[in-house]
Motif scaffolding. Structure first.
Motif, short mmCIF file in Angstrom:
data_model
loop_
_atom_site.label_atom_id
_atom_site.label_comp_id
_atom_site.label_asym_id
_atom_site.label_seq_id
_atom_site.Cartn_x
_atom_site.Cartn_y
_atom_site.Cartn_z
N THR A 123 41.90 41.61 -5.82
CA THR A 123 40.66 41.64 -5.00
C THR A 123 41.44 40.78 -3.41
N LEU A 124 42.05 39.77 -3.48
CA LEU A 124 42.41 39.23 -2.58
C LEU A 124 43.36 40.07 -1.69
N THR A 125 44.37 41.03 -2.24
CA THR A 125 45.05 41.89 -1.64
C THR A 125 44.22 42.86 -1.01
N ALA A 126 43.29 43.56 -1.46
CA ALA A 126 42.47 44.41 -1.11
C ALA A 126 41.75 43.85 0.12
N LEU A 127 41.29 42.85 0.13
CA LEU A 127 40.44 42.17 1.18
C LEU A 127 41.61 42.02 2.46
N GLU A 129 43.92 43.94 2.98
CA GLU A 129 44.17 45.25 3.42
C GLU A 129 43.00 45.95 4.22
N GLY A 130 41.90 44.95 4.23
CA GLY A 130 40.97 45.70 5.10
C GLY A 130 39.74 46.17 4.30
N TYR A 131 39.67 46.41 2.86
CA TYR A 131 38.81 46.89 2.08
C TYR A 131 37.61 45.93 1.90
N ARG A 132 36.30 46.28 1.93
CA ARG A 132 35.18 45.51 1.56
C ARG A 132 35.26 45.66 -0.06
N VAL A 133 34.95 44.39 -0.48
CA VAL A 133 35.06 44.37 -2.01
C VAL A 133 33.72 43.75 -2.54
N GLN A 134 33.34 44.18 -3.66
CA GLN A 134 32.32 43.49 -4.53
C GLN A 134 32.90 43.37 -5.67
N VAL A 135 33.00 42.02 -6.37
CA VAL A 135 33.50 41.80 -7.53
C VAL A 135 32.42 41.54 -8.58
N VAL A 136 32.60 42.31 -9.71
CA VAL A 136 31.44 42.37 -10.70
C VAL A 136 31.86 41.22 -11.69
N ALA A 137 31.19 40.06 -11.58
CA ALA A 137 31.68 38.87 -12.23
C ALA A 137 31.44 38.77 -13.68
N ASP A 138 30.35 39.62 -13.98
CA ASP A 138 29.99 39.58 -15.42
C ASP A 138 30.68 40.75 -16.38
N ALA A 139 31.52 41.32 -15.76
CA ALA A 139 32.36 42.33 -16.24
C ALA A 139 33.71 42.07 -16.57
N GLY A 140 33.87 40.63 -16.54
CA GLY A 140 34.97 39.87 -16.94
C GLY A 140 34.66 38.46 -17.29
N GLY A 141 35.66 37.65 -17.29
CA GLY A 141 35.47 35.96 -17.68
C GLY A 141 36.76 35.48 -17.47
N SER A 142 36.99 34.21 -17.87
CA SER A 142 38.07 33.60 -17.89
C SER A 142 38.15 32.78 -19.32
N MET A 143 39.32 32.22 -19.19
CA MET A 143 39.73 31.31 -20.44
C MET A 143 38.82 30.07 -20.44
N SER A 144 38.06 29.64 -19.50
CA SER A 144 37.36 28.66 -19.61
C SER A 144 36.32 28.95 -18.46
N ALA A 151 37.93 30.88 -9.90
CA ALA A 151 38.40 32.10 -9.42
C ALA A 151 37.31 32.86 -8.39
N LEU A 152 36.12 32.79 -9.04
CA LEU A 152 34.96 33.41 -8.21
C LEU A 152 34.86 32.72 -6.93
N ARG A 153 34.99 31.43 -6.75
CA ARG A 153 34.80 30.93 -5.45
C ARG A 153 35.82 31.10 -4.54
N ARG A 154 37.13 31.21 -5.39
CA ARG A 154 38.27 31.68 -4.47
C ARG A 154 38.13 33.17 -3.93
N MET A 155 37.63 34.18 -4.57
CA MET A 155 37.50 35.17 -4.10
C MET A 155 36.38 35.40 -3.10
N GLU A 156 35.37 34.79 -3.41
CA GLU A 156 34.09 34.88 -2.35
C GLU A 156 34.40 33.94 -1.23
N ASN A 157 35.27 32.91 -1.06
CA ASN A 157 35.78 32.19 0.08
C ASN A 157 36.62 33.17 1.01
N ALA A 158 37.48 34.24 0.24
CA ALA A 158 38.32 35.00 1.03
C ALA A 158 37.54 36.29 1.55
#
Length: 194
Positions: A123-127, A129-144, A151-158
């Protein structure tokens, strides 16, 4: 100010590492919910004839194979999936990056099985490179839950837009009476809890 929504004509879907082993490592979401949401995205891409790029990492190791249902939903894309040899950021894999570029779409819907690893770096790389990105937060998760929130905050801030499977499907439909809406109604219906 007019809404600048993603449409089936200008958007590609990227599903990253929805592998049965890796999905078992997630603790911030259930396996069943992640699976249902990822499969809904694949079904929507197929139903709307949107480019769908699949990738996996080290299928022969603990990560395991991609969800078997993806082969049924999108057999060509499944057979053409990019099998990465351990590269964490899928966009750093030349074959995956080329597949994304070949979609000729500037809008990307990205869902990775682990938001704090599989999703964040592409996601960070695509952004960048100039892509517009929507991250589907509930099609994944994390270890906590904390790792997922960070992770979601980092992507949104970017600059990524955070969304849910249901939200992005309704955005693509826009009107239930349209051809896209009619194609997506049954897929959205599968996401309704019973």
């Amino acid at each position: 100010m007019p809404l600048d929504l993603f449409t089936p004509d200008d958007t590609a879907v990227l599903l990253i590492d929805h592998q049965v082993g890796t999905m078992g490592w997630v603790r911030s979401a259930t396996f069943e919910d992640m699976k249902a949401n990822a499969l809904a995205l694949a079904k929507a891409a197929t139903a709307l004839r949107m480019p769908l790029v699949l990738t996996s990492s080290l299928e022969e190791r603990d990560q395991g194979p991609l969800l078997e249902e993806l082969k049924e939903i999108a057999p060509v894309e499944y057979d053409n999936r990019v099998k990465r040899a351990g590269v964490v950021n899928a966009m750093d894999d030349p074959e995956f990056a080329a597949a994304v570029k070949a979609t000729s779409r500037n809008n990307l819907i990205i869902a990775g099985v682990t938001n704090d690893v599989c999703t964040v770096y592409p996601t960070l790389t695509a952004l960048d490179e100039g892509y517009r990105v929507q991250v589907v937060a509930d099609a994944g998760g994390s270890m906590s839950k904390l790792a997922d929130a960070v992770a979601l905050r980092r992507m949104e801030n970017a600059g990524a837009i955070l969304t849910s499977a249901n939200m992005i499907l309704t955005e693509l439909a826009l009107n239930w009476a349209s051809p896209a809406g009619k194609a997506l109604i049954p897929i959205v219906g599968e996401l309704i809890p019973v």
